[in-house]
Design a protein around this motif. Structure first.
Motif, PDB file in Angstrom:
ATOM      1  N   VAL A 103     -25.024 -28.462 -14.937  1.00 52.07           N
ATOM      2  CA  VAL A 103     -24.786 -29.869 -15.279  1.00 52.07           C
ATOM      3  C   VAL A 103     -25.918 -30.767 -14.757  1.00 52.07           C
ATOM      4  O   VAL A 103     -26.115 -31.886 -15.235  1.00 52.07           O
ATOM      5  CB  VAL A 103     -23.399 -30.336 -14.769  1.00 52.07           C
ATOM      6  CG1 VAL A 103     -23.378 -30.503 -13.255  1.00 52.07           C
ATOM      7  CG2 VAL A 103     -22.928 -31.589 -15.462  1.00 52.07           C
ATOM      8  N   MET A 104     -26.686 -30.259 -13.803  1.00 51.83           N
ATOM      9  CA  MET A 104     -27.818 -31.022 -13.269  1.00 51.83           C
ATOM     10  C   MET A 104     -29.106 -30.759 -14.056  1.00 51.83           C
ATOM     11  O   MET A 104     -30.040 -31.546 -13.991  1.00 51.83           O
ATOM     12  CB  MET A 104     -28.055 -30.660 -11.797  1.00 51.83           C
ATOM     13  CG  MET A 104     -26.913 -31.047 -10.874  1.00 51.83           C
ATOM     14  SD  MET A 104     -26.606 -32.820 -10.887  1.00 51.83           S
ATOM     15  CE  MET A 104     -28.133 -33.424 -10.178  1.00 51.83           C
ATOM     16  N   THR A 105     -29.151 -29.640 -14.755  1.00 52.25           N
ATOM     17  CA  THR A 105     -30.417 -29.285 -15.414  1.00 52.25           C
ATOM     18  C   THR A 105     -30.336 -29.393 -16.944  1.00 52.25           C
ATOM     19  O   THR A 105     -31.334 -29.625 -17.603  1.00 52.25           O
ATOM     20  CB  THR A 105     -30.835 -27.843 -15.055  1.00 52.25           C
ATOM     21  OG1 THR A 105     -29.769 -26.964 -15.419  1.00 52.25           O
ATOM     22  CG2 THR A 105     -31.113 -27.703 -13.569  1.00 52.25           C
ATOM     23  N   GLU A 106     -29.127 -29.228 -17.513  1.00 52.87           N
ATOM     24  CA  GLU A 106     -28.972 -29.321 -18.973  1.00 52.87           C
ATOM     25  C   GLU A 106     -28.374 -30.676 -19.327  1.00 52.87           C
ATOM     26  O   GLU A 106     -27.555 -31.198 -18.571  1.00 52.87           O
ATOM     27  CB  GLU A 106     -27.963 -28.269 -19.467  1.00 52.87           C
ATOM     28  CG  GLU A 106     -28.419 -26.861 -19.305  1.00 52.87           C
ATOM     29  CD  GLU A 106     -27.298 -25.870 -19.650  1.00 52.87           C
ATOM     30  OE1 GLU A 106     -26.349 -26.225 -20.367  1.00 52.87           O
ATOM     31  OE2 GLU A 106     -27.384 -24.736 -19.169  1.00 52.87           O
ATOM     32  N   GLU A 107     -28.724 -31.190 -20.504  1.00 54.87           N
ATOM     33  CA  GLU A 107     -28.070 -32.417 -20.954  1.00 54.87           C
ATOM     34  C   GLU A 107     -26.587 -32.119 -21.116  1.00 54.87           C
ATOM     35  O   GLU A 107     -26.207 -31.251 -21.913  1.00 54.87           O
ATOM     36  CB  GLU A 107     -28.649 -32.861 -22.305  1.00 54.87           C
ATOM     37  CG  GLU A 107     -27.975 -34.106 -22.826  1.00 54.87           C
ATOM     38  CD  GLU A 107     -28.423 -34.509 -24.229  1.00 54.87           C
ATOM     39  OE1 GLU A 107     -28.725 -33.606 -25.037  1.00 54.87           O
ATOM     40  OE2 GLU A 107     -28.450 -35.711 -24.506  1.00 54.87           O
ATOM     41  N   PRO A 108     -25.686 -32.789 -20.341  1.00 60.49           N
ATOM     42  CA  PRO A 108     -24.271 -32.383 -20.420  1.00 60.49           C
ATOM     43  C   PRO A 108     -23.559 -32.844 -21.701  1.00 60.49           C
ATOM     44  O   PRO A 108     -22.752 -32.128 -22.241  1.00 60.49           O
ATOM     45  CB  PRO A 108     -23.635 -33.036 -19.181  1.00 60.49           C
ATOM     46  CG  PRO A 108     -24.686 -33.865 -18.530  1.00 60.49           C
ATOM     47  CD  PRO A 108     -25.961 -33.754 -19.290  1.00 60.49           C
ATOM     48  N   PHE A 109     -23.847 -34.079 -22.175  1.00 59.96           N
ATOM     49  CA  PHE A 109     -23.173 -34.611 -23.361  1.00 59.96           C
ATOM     50  C   PHE A 109     -21.659 -34.431 -23.240  1.00 59.96           C
ATOM     51  O   PHE A 109     -20.986 -33.933 -24.152  1.00 59.96           O
ATOM     52  CB  PHE A 109     -23.699 -33.916 -24.608  1.00 59.96           C
ATOM     53  CG  PHE A 109     -24.138 -34.901 -25.656  1.00 59.96           C
ATOM     54  CD1 PHE A 109     -25.074 -35.879 -25.356  1.00 59.96           C
ATOM     55  CD2 PHE A 109     -23.608 -34.889 -26.937  1.00 59.96           C
ATOM     56  CE1 PHE A 109     -25.484 -36.806 -26.301  1.00 59.96           C
ATOM     57  CE2 PHE A 109     -24.004 -35.811 -27.900  1.00 59.96           C
ATOM     58  CZ  PHE A 109     -24.948 -36.762 -27.580  1.00 59.96           C
ATOM     59  N   ALA A 110     -21.104 -34.825 -22.097  1.00 58.17           N
ATOM     60  CA  ALA A 110     -19.712 -34.508 -21.767  1.00 58.17           C
ATOM     61  C   ALA A 110     -19.164 -35.537 -20.778  1.00 58.17           C
ATOM     62  O   ALA A 110     -19.939 -36.210 -20.086  1.00 58.17           O
ATOM     63  CB  ALA A 110     -19.665 -33.115 -21.127  1.00 58.17           C
TER      64      ALA A 110
END
Ligand code: NAP
Length: 479
Positions: free
Chosen positions: A377-384
């Motif tokens: 969640v810190m490295t990928e775009e979460p979109f959530a």
């Protein structure tokens, strides 16, 4: 069940294949409308229509084009209530948010109608006697505009309105699951008297239609809003014909709170900003860095606020958070939370699909703490709808942590210290910086990303320039 068609050469029309695709409501998981499914042949027809319409459209004065764009804005506003309902049903967001998006789409048309009258060339001082140098602005040509599902109306309008204002013609492709908002705008353009072929809409399989956009020599520019992965793919395809590209891609915005800010006020703003549209927003704050002196107070207020948010069908009065857009998005959210948990993070609230609803992709607003830097969640775009909270103590450390991502779309800073504010605005690698402002987007200001968040800017003067070529004319006068 409502049934809608493609729009090609000034006519609403079925696709060549005659196929249709359903439009599904994420609150009920049921199809409530259907739309013609286009393909390569339809894209070709639309591009040919746009190319044929271009010479006459670009010869109109900016003032005549503006009349049609302004009328379109007026029609969007008149029909805003119905358009907002359609948007909520196809996308899920609460109807008040949908209405806000529809009104922003109208404002975008109105602003570019005006700005189109201010496309200036220039006269450049000559260094040799008898020479004169000038620049002229020229529309870039037929534009293919590709939009995502999270803001299905306003993001396409950021392309269609400036392209038309600049004298270009357009073929729009909305996300397959959210075609109605695009078709509603197209209907307004039609009713406002836009000449046939100047704007077209094609819906259908993205790879096929996208490939036609990228390889058809009549298309001179592609303007895309969507994921970084697809943006990179389009960039590779654009190389073959040096097609002009504007890319509005993913983000992973830091939200940084300094100790002089009021933690209670900022936490409330943070929760609204984070959970709006379930965090499915490219400029959604997604990494919260709060100074250690106020982190506890900030977190306590944020948790209480998140728990008080009312989930429900976006059409119901009082709903603050609608369903997520699709099952896949919800499953991805679960994956991010499980990964964080597995790496030692604590789930302070939420963390799962809501059990209050029999149908629909409702997910509890989630707050996480104690995250390691390598949590997904810190490295990928979460979109959530996930809010990871971290603390910091030194300004240089927080700038480094905030910039430690390939993304560079938006960043938010909360402080009343002007020196800190400037250091942050200058140090953060982001195309959009909200200083004590969680909602920075507005039609007259440039919007876009640094690094892998994109290429070029939409909105503002820059958003019109993106549809113009500069021609340099050098004139040698007779002696
Ligand atoms: P996406 O999967 O990239 O899709 C966006 C659009 O591209 C859709 O119309 C999609 O069509 C189309 N598409 C997919 N593959 C394609 C291909 N090979 N060639 C041409 N077009 C193709 O993105 P999304 O999931 O809809 O949107 C979420 C992403 O958009 C997030 O990363 C978000 O950050 C980003 N976004 C950025 C901004 C910004 O302004 N920077 C604004 C909003 C969203 P189909 O729907 O038919 O597959």
């Amino acid at each position: 069940m409502a049934s809608r068609q493609l729009y090609i050469n000034g006519t609403f029309t079925d696709s060549v294949s005659g196929k249709r695709i359903p439009v599904v409501n994420p609150a009920t998981e049921e199809g409530f409308a259907e739309v013609s499914q286009g393909g390569r042949e339809d894209a070709k027809r639309a591009i040919a229509a746009a190319a044929a319409a271009m010479p006459a459209w670009m010869k109109l004065t900016a003032y005549d084009r503006a009349k049609i764009l302004k009328k379109t804005a007026d029609l969007i506003r008149e029909r805003a209530d119905q358009f907002a309902k359609d948007m909520t049903m196809e996308q899920g967001k609460p109807v008040a948010e949908s209405k806000g998006e529809v009104m922003q789409a109208a404002d975008t048309f109105e602003w570019f109608a005006e700005e189109g009258k201010r496309v200036y060339g220039s006269l450049i001082p000559n260094s040799l006697p008898g020479k004169r140098h000038l620049t002229l602005k020229h529309p870039v040509g037929v534009v293919a505009a590709i939009g995502p599902w999270n803001f299905p109306m306003t993001l396409l309008c950021r392309k269609i309105a400036p392209a038309l204002a600049a004298g270009c013609t357009v073929v729009a492709k909305p996300a397959s699951q959210t075609p109605l908002s695009c078709l509603n705008v197209i209907q307004c353009l039609h009713d406002a008297g836009l000449p046939a072929g100047c704007a077209n809409a094609v819906i259908g399989p993205a790879a096929e239609i996208g490939d036609e956009f990228m390889t058809n020599p009549a298309v001179k520019k592609v303007s895309f809003t969507g994921s970084t992965a697809v943006g990179k793919h389009l960039m590779r395809q654009a190389a073959d014909s040096v097609k002009r590209l504007s890319l509005e891609l993913g983000g992973h915005a830091p939200f940084i709170v300094f100790p002089d800010a009021d933690p209670e006020v900022v936490a409330k703003a943070a929760v609204i900003g984070k959970f709006r549209n379930n965090g499915q927003v490219c400029i959604s704050p997604s990494r919260f860095f709060v100074h250690k002196d106020i982190e506890k107070k900030f977190t306590d207020v944020a948790v209480a606020e998140a728990q008080s948010l009312k989930l429900g069908n976006g059409l119901d009065a009082g709903t603050q958070i609608g369903p997520m857009f699709e099952k896949k998005a919800m499953e991805n959210t679960v994956g991010l939370i499980d990964d964080a948990r597995g790496k030692g993070a604590a789930v302070l609230t939420g963390g799962k699909r809501s059990t209050k609803f029999e149908k629909g992709y409702f997910f509890e607003p989630t707050i996480l703490k104690g995250l390691p830097a390598d949590a997904r969640v810190m490295t990928e775009e979460p979109f959530a709808p996930v809010m990871p909270i971290l603390d910091f103590s030194k300004i240089d450390d927080v700038i480094a942590a905030a910039n430690n991502t390939p993304y560079g779309l938006a960043a938010y800073v909360f402080t009343n210290d002007i020196s800190v504010a400037f250091k942050m605005a200058e140090g953060l690698e982001a195309g959009i910086i909200g200083l004590n402002d969680p909602v920075p987007a507005t039609p007259q200001c440039p919007f876009g990303g640094m690094k892998e968040s994109g290429l070029g800017r939409e909105l503002g003067r820059e958003g019109l320039e993106a549809y113009l070529e500069t021609k340099y004319v050098s004139l040698k006068l007779r002696d």
